[in-house]
Design a protein around this motif. Structure first.
Motif, PDB file in Angstrom:
ATOM      1  N   LEU A  79       0.858  -1.176   0.000  1.00  0.00           N
ATOM      2  CA  LEU A  79       0.000   0.000   0.000  1.00  0.00           C
ATOM      3  C   LEU A  79       0.894   1.225   0.000  1.00  0.00           C
ATOM      4  CD1 LEU A  79      -2.406  -1.121   2.857  1.00  0.00           C
ATOM      5  CD2 LEU A  79      -2.819  -1.260   0.407  1.00  0.00           C
ATOM      6  N   ASN A  80       0.526   2.236  -0.786  1.00  0.00           N
ATOM      7  CA  ASN A  80       1.319   3.462  -0.776  1.00  0.00           C
ATOM      8  C   ASN A  80       0.502   4.615  -0.209  1.00  0.00           C
ATOM      9  OD1 ASN A  80      -0.293   4.552  -2.846  1.00  0.00           O
ATOM     10  ND2 ASN A  80       0.939   3.527  -4.391  1.00  0.00           N
ATOM     11  N   THR A  81       1.062   5.794  -0.201  1.00  0.00           N
ATOM     12  CA  THR A  81       0.428   6.943   0.445  1.00  0.00           C
ATOM     13  C   THR A  81      -0.892   7.348  -0.190  1.00  0.00           C
ATOM     14  OG1 THR A  81       1.784   8.387  -0.916  1.00  0.00           O
ATOM     15  CG2 THR A  81       2.583   7.924   1.291  1.00  0.00           C
ATOM     16  N   SER A  82      -1.121   7.021  -1.435  1.00  0.00           N
ATOM     17  CA  SER A  82      -2.371   7.436  -2.079  1.00  0.00           C
ATOM     18  C   SER A  82      -3.477   6.390  -1.964  1.00  0.00           C
ATOM     19  CB  SER A  82      -2.112   7.761  -3.553  1.00  0.00           C
ATOM     20  OG  SER A  82      -1.691   6.588  -4.227  1.00  0.00           O
ATOM     21  N   THR A  83      -3.182   5.234  -1.411  1.00  0.00           N
ATOM     22  CA  THR A  83      -4.176   4.167  -1.306  1.00  0.00           C
ATOM     23  C   THR A  83      -5.127   4.437  -0.149  1.00  0.00           C
ATOM     24  OG1 THR A  83      -2.547   2.584  -2.115  1.00  0.00           O
ATOM     25  CG2 THR A  83      -4.501   1.677  -1.056  1.00  0.00           C
ATOM     26  N   THR A  84      -6.427   4.418  -0.427  1.00  0.00           N
ATOM     27  CA  THR A  84      -7.418   4.522   0.650  1.00  0.00           C
ATOM     28  C   THR A  84      -8.327   3.295   0.683  1.00  0.00           C
ATOM     29  OG1 THR A  84      -8.909   5.767  -0.791  1.00  0.00           O
ATOM     30  CG2 THR A  84      -7.454   7.046   0.661  1.00  0.00           C
ATOM     31  N   LEU A  85      -8.398   2.579  -0.432  1.00  0.00           N
ATOM     32  CA  LEU A  85      -9.212   1.373  -0.519  1.00  0.00           C
ATOM     33  C   LEU A  85      -8.513   0.397  -1.448  1.00  0.00           C
ATOM     34  CD1 LEU A  85     -11.881  -0.282  -0.151  1.00  0.00           C
ATOM     35  CD2 LEU A  85     -12.731   0.958  -2.147  1.00  0.00           C
ATOM     36  N   ILE A  86      -8.413  -0.860  -1.001  1.00  0.00           N
ATOM     37  CA  ILE A  86      -7.833  -1.888  -1.864  1.00  0.00           C
ATOM     38  C   ILE A  86      -8.675  -3.152  -1.736  1.00  0.00           C
ATOM     39  CG2 ILE A  86      -6.159  -2.577  -0.104  1.00  0.00           C
ATOM     40  CD1 ILE A  86      -4.255  -3.357  -2.428  1.00  0.00           C
ATOM     41  N   ASP A  87      -9.041  -3.708  -2.877  1.00  0.00           N
ATOM     42  CA  ASP A  87      -9.744  -4.986  -2.943  1.00  0.00           C
ATOM     43  C   ASP A  87      -8.749  -6.009  -3.460  1.00  0.00           C
ATOM     44  OD1 ASP A  87     -12.825  -4.664  -2.493  1.00  0.00           O
ATOM     45  OD2 ASP A  87     -12.220  -2.913  -3.670  1.00  0.00           O
ATOM     46  N   ILE A  88      -8.568  -7.099  -2.705  1.00  0.00           N
ATOM     47  CA  ILE A  88      -7.638  -8.140  -3.142  1.00  0.00           C
ATOM     48  C   ILE A  88      -8.375  -9.471  -3.246  1.00  0.00           C
ATOM     49  CG2 ILE A  88      -5.630  -6.931  -2.201  1.00  0.00           C
ATOM     50  CD1 ILE A  88      -5.629  -8.991   0.090  1.00  0.00           C
ATOM     51  N   TYR A  89      -7.876 -10.332  -4.112  1.00  0.00           N
ATOM     52  CA  TYR A  89      -8.474 -11.636  -4.390  1.00  0.00           C
ATOM     53  C   TYR A  89      -7.373 -12.695  -4.285  1.00  0.00           C
ATOM     54  CZ  TYR A  89     -12.252  -8.705  -6.118  1.00  0.00           C
ATOM     55  OH  TYR A  89     -13.255  -7.771  -6.220  1.00  0.00           O
ATOM     56  N   PRO A  90      -6.947 -13.014  -3.070  1.00  0.00           N
ATOM     57  CA  PRO A  90      -5.796 -13.908  -2.907  1.00  0.00           C
ATOM     58  C   PRO A  90      -6.137 -15.378  -3.138  1.00  0.00           C
ATOM     59  CG  PRO A  90      -6.690 -13.352  -0.769  1.00  0.00           C
ATOM     60  CD  PRO A  90      -7.472 -12.561  -1.778  1.00  0.00           C
ATOM     61  N   TYR A  91      -5.097 -16.131  -3.441  1.00  0.00           N
ATOM     62  CA  TYR A  91      -5.171 -17.590  -3.494  1.00  0.00           C
ATOM     63  C   TYR A  91      -4.362 -18.120  -2.326  1.00  0.00           C
ATOM     64  CZ  TYR A  91      -6.985 -17.053  -8.197  1.00  0.00           C
ATOM     65  OH  TYR A  91      -7.756 -16.709  -9.278  1.00  0.00           O
TER      66      TYR A  91
END
Length: 120
Positions: free
Chosen positions: A102-114
């Motif tokens: 995550l960097n300074t501009s990230t406020t929302l992240i959707d991840i789809y891990p395996y």
């Protein structure tokens, strides 16, 4: 004749006020179906995460019951960015692949891990 140095007075109006900045909140959503009773945790560094013990996420049910929900946690990006992390099942089974960043501009992240194979 001796004179004393002038007295300097300050009022609160003259003292600069420092704005208390609230650390940015980063919402992480982990999309992965799990068996009942299982859970997702995050391990990492920065924003309150640690590699030694996972941070619990909360399951959020989707309003459309035909769509699976997701696991969510809100992180406070205090002082250490970028933040590096990995999701785990039951704080035991690590996701496959590289760490997430995550960097300074990230406020929302959707991840789809395996978790058991590199792809579905």
């Amino acid at each position: 004749e001796r004179r004393s140095p002038p007295t300097i007075t300050t009022s609160s109006a003259l003292v600069p006020h420092h704005h208390i900045m609230t650390p940015p909140t980063i919402t992480v959503r982990v999309h992965h179906p799990l068996a009942d009773g299982s859970r997702i945790t995050l391990r990492g560094n920065g924003a309150g995460l640690a590699w030694e013990k996972g941070l619990e996420t909360t399951f959020v049910a989707h309003t459309d019951l035909s769509v699976k929900g997701f696991w969510e946690v809100r992180l406070q990006a205090r002082d250490q960015l970028p933040v590096e992390f990995k999701p785990l099942i039951n704080d035991e089974v690590w996701s496959v692949g590289a760490n997430y960043l995550l960097n300074t501009s990230t406020t929302l992240i959707d991840i789809y891990p395996y978790f058991h194979h590199a792809h579905g």
